[in-house]
Design a protein around this motif. Structure first.
Motif, PDB file in Angstrom:
ATOM      1  N   ILE A  89       0.880  -1.159   0.000  1.00 22.74           N
ATOM      2  CA  ILE A  89       0.000   0.000   0.000  1.00 22.74           C
ATOM      3  C   ILE A  89       0.921   1.214   0.000  1.00 22.74           C
ATOM      4  O   ILE A  89       1.774   1.346   0.876  1.00 22.74           O
ATOM      5  N   ASP A  90       0.779   2.064  -0.984  1.00 25.48           N
ATOM      6  CA  ASP A  90       1.648   3.222  -1.121  1.00 25.48           C
ATOM      7  C   ASP A  90       1.141   4.361  -0.243  1.00 25.48           C
ATOM      8  O   ASP A  90       0.174   5.050  -0.594  1.00 25.48           O
ATOM      9  N   ILE A  91       1.804   4.550   0.885  1.00 25.92           N
ATOM     10  CA  ILE A  91       1.417   5.578   1.841  1.00 25.92           C
ATOM     11  C   ILE A  91       1.762   6.957   1.279  1.00 25.92           C
ATOM     12  O   ILE A  91       2.818   7.155   0.690  1.00 25.92           O
ATOM     13  N   MET A  92       0.867   7.899   1.497  1.00 25.86           N
ATOM     14  CA  MET A  92       1.027   9.312   1.110  1.00 25.86           C
ATOM     15  C   MET A  92       1.132   9.528  -0.397  1.00 25.86           C
ATOM     16  O   MET A  92       1.618  10.559  -0.846  1.00 25.86           O
ATOM     17  N   ILE A  93       0.673   8.578  -1.175  1.00 24.58           N
ATOM     18  CA  ILE A  93       0.595   8.758  -2.619  1.00 24.58           C
ATOM     19  C   ILE A  93      -0.890   8.786  -2.984  1.00 24.58           C
ATOM     20  O   ILE A  93      -1.575   7.769  -2.893  1.00 24.58           O
ATOM     21  N   PRO A 140      -4.000   7.416   1.122  1.00 20.40           N
ATOM     22  CA  PRO A 140      -3.641   6.453   2.164  1.00 20.40           C
ATOM     23  C   PRO A 140      -2.559   7.053   3.069  1.00 20.40           C
ATOM     24  O   PRO A 140      -1.577   7.610   2.582  1.00 20.40           O
ATOM     25  N   VAL A 141      -2.785   6.968   4.378  1.00 18.35           N
ATOM     26  CA  VAL A 141      -1.831   7.480   5.361  1.00 18.35           C
ATOM     27  C   VAL A 141      -1.515   6.384   6.366  1.00 18.35           C
ATOM     28  O   VAL A 141      -2.292   5.442   6.539  1.00 18.35           O
ATOM     29  N   ASN A 142      -0.387   6.512   7.026  1.00 20.79           N
ATOM     30  CA  ASN A 142      -0.044   5.550   8.064  1.00 20.79           C
ATOM     31  C   ASN A 142      -1.030   5.692   9.223  1.00 20.79           C
ATOM     32  O   ASN A 142      -1.685   4.746   9.617  1.00 20.79           O
ATOM     33  N   LEU A 143      -1.102   6.870   9.782  1.00 25.89           N
ATOM     34  CA  LEU A 143      -2.076   7.210  10.831  1.00 25.89           C
ATOM     35  C   LEU A 143      -2.590   8.609  10.543  1.00 25.89           C
ATOM     36  O   LEU A 143      -1.881   9.432   9.970  1.00 25.89           O
TER      37      LEU A 143
END
Length: 117
Positions: A89-93, A105-108
């Protein structure tokens, strides 16, 4: 999940739940967007059967039932994208759906700071 300036922000764990449950819908030859109640029901089952994911899955069912159709379509499209992609999952993209809605999508979720008078 929470509303964002021009779309929806989804935490990493929520993305995992979306991918798993959307995969089940897609296996049966249907799309999550056209199987809204069934898909939300599968997410609800995750909340009842997995203690680690319950704190993410339970609020997702309420959120997904209450968002606009265009945002639901964007989340559905993003979930299908995750299934097709497989792992990762590509975080912050940001993901831009066909209807021009954004899914981030973010980590938290970052804490929301409220202005004081």
């Amino acid at each position: 999940m929470r509303y964002w300036e021009c779309g929806i922000e989804i935490q990493y764990r929520e993305c995992q739940i979306l991918r798993e449950t959307a995969g089940e819908i897609l296996k049966n030859g249907r799309r999550p967007a056209q199987s809204k109640e069934e898909w939300i029901g599968l997410i609800g089952q995750v909340a009842h059967t997995n203690d680690l994911k319950a704190s993410y899955a339970a609020p997702m069912t309420v959120f997904l039932r209450n968002i606009s159709e265009d945002l639901f379509e964007a989340v559905s499209e993003y979930a299908e994208h995750l299934v097709e992609k497989g792992r990762g999952i590509d975080i912050m993209i940001p993901f831009k759906a066909q209807n021009r809605q954004m899914v981030l999508p973010v980590n938290l979720h970052a804490p929301i700071k409220y202005m004081e008078d």
